[in-house]
Motif scaffolding. Sequence first.
Motif, PDB file in Angstrom:
ATOM      1  N   PRO A  82      30.506  61.696  56.824  1.00  0.00           N
ATOM      2  CA  PRO A  82      30.311  61.819  58.274  1.00  0.00           C
ATOM      3  C   PRO A  82      30.796  63.245  58.965  1.00  0.00           C
ATOM      4  CG  PRO A  82      32.416  60.728  57.905  1.00  0.00           C
ATOM      5  CD  PRO A  82      31.779  61.051  56.522  1.00  0.00           C
ATOM      6  N   GLY A  83      30.153  64.365  58.309  1.00  0.00           N
ATOM      7  CA  GLY A  83      30.346  65.715  58.779  1.00  0.00           C
ATOM      8  C   GLY A  83      29.181  66.802  58.263  1.00  0.00           C
ATOM      9  N   VAL A  84      29.377  67.904  58.689  1.00  0.00           N
ATOM     10  CA  VAL A  84      28.185  68.539  58.091  1.00  0.00           C
ATOM     11  C   VAL A  84      28.594  68.828  56.738  1.00  0.00           C
ATOM     12  CG1 VAL A  84      27.692  71.139  58.214  1.00  0.00           C
ATOM     13  CG2 VAL A  84      27.993  69.950  60.442  1.00  0.00           C
ATOM     14  N   THR A  93      32.696  70.187  58.296  1.00  0.00           N
ATOM     15  CA  THR A  93      33.211  69.528  59.665  1.00  0.00           C
ATOM     16  C   THR A  93      33.775  68.391  59.510  1.00  0.00           C
ATOM     17  OG1 THR A  93      31.233  68.605  60.710  1.00  0.00           O
ATOM     18  CG2 THR A  93      31.541  71.124  61.153  1.00  0.00           C
ATOM     19  N   ALA A 132      34.723  65.731  62.247  1.00  0.00           N
ATOM     20  CA  ALA A 132      35.147  65.380  63.550  1.00  0.00           C
ATOM     21  C   ALA A 132      36.105  63.989  63.702  1.00  0.00           C
ATOM     22  CB  ALA A 132      33.972  65.367  64.696  1.00  0.00           C
ATOM     23  N   ASN A 133      35.679  63.112  62.884  1.00  0.00           N
ATOM     24  CA  ASN A 133      36.196  61.818  62.935  1.00  0.00           C
ATOM     25  C   ASN A 133      37.103  61.598  61.533  1.00  0.00           C
ATOM     26  OD1 ASN A 133      35.649  61.134  65.763  1.00  0.00           O
ATOM     27  ND2 ASN A 133      33.389  60.865  64.931  1.00  0.00           N
ATOM     28  N   ASN A 173      24.974  64.656  54.795  1.00  0.00           N
ATOM     29  CA  ASN A 173      25.395  63.799  56.061  1.00  0.00           C
ATOM     30  C   ASN A 173      25.188  62.569  56.167  1.00  0.00           C
ATOM     31  OD1 ASN A 173      24.273  63.508  59.154  1.00  0.00           O
ATOM     32  ND2 ASN A 173      26.423  64.548  59.007  1.00  0.00           N
ATOM     33  N   ASP A 174      25.880  61.764  56.962  1.00  0.00           N
ATOM     34  CA  ASP A 174      25.664  60.291  56.973  1.00  0.00           C
ATOM     35  C   ASP A 174      24.338  60.081  57.763  1.00  0.00           C
ATOM     36  OD1 ASP A 174      26.995  61.103  59.419  1.00  0.00           O
ATOM     37  OD2 ASP A 174      28.291  59.302  59.232  1.00  0.00           O
ATOM     38  N   ALA A 175      24.382  60.828  58.884  1.00  0.00           N
ATOM     39  CA  ALA A 175      22.953  60.357  59.941  1.00  0.00           C
ATOM     40  C   ALA A 175      21.687  60.885  59.073  1.00  0.00           C
ATOM     41  CB  ALA A 175      23.271  60.967  61.065  1.00  0.00           C
ATOM     42  N   THR A 229      22.428  57.809  65.444  1.00  0.00           N
ATOM     43  CA  THR A 229      23.192  56.677  65.013  1.00  0.00           C
ATOM     44  C   THR A 229      24.637  56.812  66.057  1.00  0.00           C
ATOM     45  OG1 THR A 229      24.654  58.269  63.595  1.00  0.00           O
ATOM     46  CG2 THR A 229      22.568  57.107  62.465  1.00  0.00           C
ATOM     47  N   GLY A 262      31.307  58.081  65.903  1.00  0.00           N
ATOM     48  CA  GLY A 262      30.857  59.238  66.787  1.00  0.00           C
ATOM     49  C   GLY A 262      29.155  59.051  66.759  1.00  0.00           C
ATOM     50  N   ILE A 263      28.431  60.048  67.178  1.00  0.00           N
ATOM     51  CA  ILE A 263      26.804  60.030  67.231  1.00  0.00           C
ATOM     52  C   ILE A 263      26.608  60.851  66.302  1.00  0.00           C
ATOM     53  CG2 ILE A 263      25.035  60.686  68.684  1.00  0.00           C
ATOM     54  CD1 ILE A 263      26.405  60.004  71.193  1.00  0.00           C
ATOM     55  N   GLY A 264      25.814  60.549  65.359  1.00  0.00           N
ATOM     56  CA  GLY A 264      24.994  61.224  64.145  1.00  0.00           C
ATOM     57  C   GLY A 264      23.562  61.440  64.730  1.00  0.00           C
ATOM     58  N   GLU A 286      23.521  67.637  63.911  1.00  0.00           N
ATOM     59  CA  GLU A 286      24.897  67.401  64.907  1.00  0.00           C
ATOM     60  C   GLU A 286      24.710  67.402  66.358  1.00  0.00           C
ATOM     61  OE1 GLU A 286      28.288  67.277  63.663  1.00  0.00           O
ATOM     62  OE2 GLU A 286      27.022  66.797  61.816  1.00  0.00           O
ATOM     63  N   HIS A 305      27.202  66.401  69.297  1.00  0.00           N
ATOM     64  CA  HIS A 305      28.440  67.326  69.880  1.00  0.00           C
ATOM     65  C   HIS A 305      27.640  68.143  70.832  1.00  0.00           C
ATOM     66  CE1 HIS A 305      31.148  65.815  67.107  1.00  0.00           C
ATOM     67  NE2 HIS A 305      30.490  66.265  66.152  1.00  0.00           N
ATOM     68  N   GLU A 312      29.435  62.639  72.029  1.00  0.00           N
ATOM     69  CA  GLU A 312      29.903  61.344  71.223  1.00  0.00           C
ATOM     70  C   GLU A 312      31.193  61.055  71.886  1.00  0.00           C
ATOM     71  OE1 GLU A 312      30.351  62.388  67.325  1.00  0.00           O
ATOM     72  OE2 GLU A 312      32.609  62.806  67.381  1.00  0.00           O
TER      73      GLU A 312
END
Length: 251
Positions: A65-67, A76, A78-79, A106-108, A132, A136-138, A152, A155, A164
Amino acid sequence: MQIFGVDIGGSGIKGAPVDLDRGDLAEERCKVLTPHPATPESVADGVRQVVEHFGWTGPVGLTFPGVVTGGAMIRTAANVDKSWIDTDARALFSERLGGLPVTVVNDADAAGVAEAHFGAGRGRKGTVVLLTFGTGIGSAVFTDGVLVPNTELGHLELDGHDAEKRASSKVKEDHDLSWEHWGHRVRKYLAHVEMLFSPELFIIGGGVSRKAHKFLPYLEDIRAEIVPAQLQNNAGIVGAAMRAAETDRGE
Ligand code: BGC
């Protein structure tokens, strides 16, 4: 052909061998709880448990869940635990999995790749944006089926805040927002993304995609078509395996 896919989320690490011809799990998935704190070492142990459960010995694709750049480097977090930043996740997971070839995505982006090929975005030309809504929001942005990775869009700034922090489904839950209240925030957010990308289609993913009828009525003045994701829970696992297959083929 089968490749193993793992989805690393805030609550669970889920994985299964994926049938790439059908775009679906080849066996029932295995899930272990995400350790807290979710450090690289503890998450890698969870991933090993999931992969070993199937006695898997081939390539593995994982979401994060990040870059993620180059299928390997986390940029990154974030969460998740900040110690992930600048971790070579491919090296970490591969080492923990006894040297298996590993690709991290990346998850998204993973969910988007699966939806674009097997779900709500199948056969769609032009610009398609999958968002998503979860902790967060992906985002995953496609043009004629080709992904632009690590966009991203969660953000972007919305009302002076990280988007997000205003419109994720976690925010809806934490602040007990009604569907209408949250729907208006999502509408404002989609209007902003629409202004930037003019997509033909928005695909809404994450747990809320199952309840699309509750918030779609509040999104009516968005020009693009808006549809819920179709693969739901397994999109990340399937998409991670698809990316790993591309890496395996040298693409
Ligand atoms: C992260 C993205 C991720 C999204 C959904 C955001 O906070 O920055 O990389 O795709 O959450 O997990």
